[in-house]
Design an enzyme around this catalytic site. Sequence first.
Site, PDB file in Angstrom:
ATOM      1  N   ASP A  36    -114.171 -17.152 121.249  1.00 31.71           N
ATOM      2  CA  ASP A  36    -115.605 -16.877 121.226  1.00 31.71           C
ATOM      3  C   ASP A  36    -115.971 -16.092 119.980  1.00 31.71           C
ATOM      4  OD1 ASP A  36    -116.686 -17.962 123.695  1.00 31.71           O
ATOM      5  OD2 ASP A  36    -115.311 -16.571 124.684  1.00 31.71           O
ATOM      6  N   ASP A 174    -118.201 -23.276 130.807  1.00 34.23           N
ATOM      7  CA  ASP A 174    -117.804 -21.955 130.282  1.00 34.23           C
ATOM      8  C   ASP A 174    -118.611 -20.863 130.969  1.00 34.23           C
ATOM      9  OD1 ASP A 174    -117.023 -19.758 128.785  1.00 34.23           O
ATOM     10  OD2 ASP A 174    -117.872 -20.470 126.893  1.00 34.23           O
TER      11      ASP A 174
HETATM   12  C1  DX5 Z   1    -118.430 -16.722 126.561  1.00 31.38           C
HETATM   13  C2  DX5 Z   1    -117.052 -16.611 127.161  1.00 31.38           C
HETATM   14  C3  DX5 Z   1    -117.209 -16.117 128.548  1.00 31.38           C
HETATM   15  C4  DX5 Z   1    -116.031 -15.674 129.286  1.00 31.38           C
HETATM   16  C5  DX5 Z   1    -115.722 -16.528 130.423  1.00 31.38           C
HETATM   17  O1  DX5 Z   1    -118.661 -17.879 125.945  1.00 31.38           O
HETATM   18  O2  DX5 Z   1    -116.273 -17.752 127.006  1.00 31.38           O
HETATM   19  O3  DX5 Z   1    -117.961 -16.995 129.281  1.00 31.38           O
HETATM   20  O4  DX5 Z   1    -114.988 -15.286 128.551  1.00 31.38           O
HETATM   21  O5  DX5 Z   1    -115.104 -15.856 131.412  1.00 31.38           O
HETATM   22  P1  DX5 Z   1    -115.694 -15.145 132.719  1.00 31.38           P
HETATM   23  O6  DX5 Z   1    -117.136 -15.481 132.848  1.00 31.38           O
HETATM   24  O7  DX5 Z   1    -114.845 -15.718 133.816  1.00 31.38           O
HETATM   25  O8  DX5 Z   1    -115.432 -13.699 132.504  1.00 31.38           O
HETATM   26 ZN    ZN Z   2    -117.091 -19.406 125.187  1.00 32.50          ZN
END
Ligand code: DX5
Ligand code: ZN
Length: 217
Positions: A36, A174
């Site tokens: 990210d 995601d």
């Molecule tokens: C943002 C990231 C998040 C995150 C996903 O694009 O990719 O969405 O790390 O994990 P969660 O929502 O399970 O913490």
């Molecule tokens: Zn992401």
Amino acid sequence: MNRKLLCPSLMCADLTELRKEVADLSAAGCDIFHCDIMDGSFVPNMALGLADVKAVRKLTDRPVDVHLMMDSPAEKVDWFLDAGADIIYIHPEAERFPGKVLRHIREAGAFAGIAVSPDVSLEQVTELIPVCDYIMVMTVYPGFAGQKFVESTKTKIRRLAEMKAEYGFQLMIDGGCSYEVIREMSEAGVDGFVLGTSALFGKEKPYETIIEEIRAL
Ligand code: DX5
Ligand code: ZN
């Protein structure tokens, strides 16, 4: 049902132990390393950067995806192509001519993807679908891990699942991917899941056990 594509979100990993994290996640059978990238403007946060993508690239031969949460990504995709990213996702609403950027990514030999935020409709991205190798529906607002799955995104996911056969893209989601979400959305036709704090990181169980359990869902 096809084998699920499981994509650990590395911003949720222990970055003081990146080499070990990547090795353990690989050994556990993860498919694609999800990076990210945030600019503090398109989203109110910063996460990984170009140097991290280069480091991850050195640590694995598995595919690395880059999720660009930034304004005007056209100016920066080459940096990430040069860093060895296999898949690049842009947010179409952050770019004036997103189709041009997607074609450029493909011409450079990588896979092109769009990340579709909760408030972006399918109608807004229709023209881009034929140029996408991956379509990743954001099931939380981009920018932060640990948020609640946005239920209203399911309609868009189901509609995209119906379009997969015609266009041949991989359908990913995601954000907030818990076991329950993965089970339901996998049945609905989603191919791949970004795994963050909801299912994979910060748990008592080893990655291997979690990945096995997710594959069995
Ligand atoms: C943002 C990231 C998040 C995150 C996903 O694009 O990719 O969405 O790390 O994990 P969660 O929502 O399970 O913490
Ligand atoms: Zn992401």
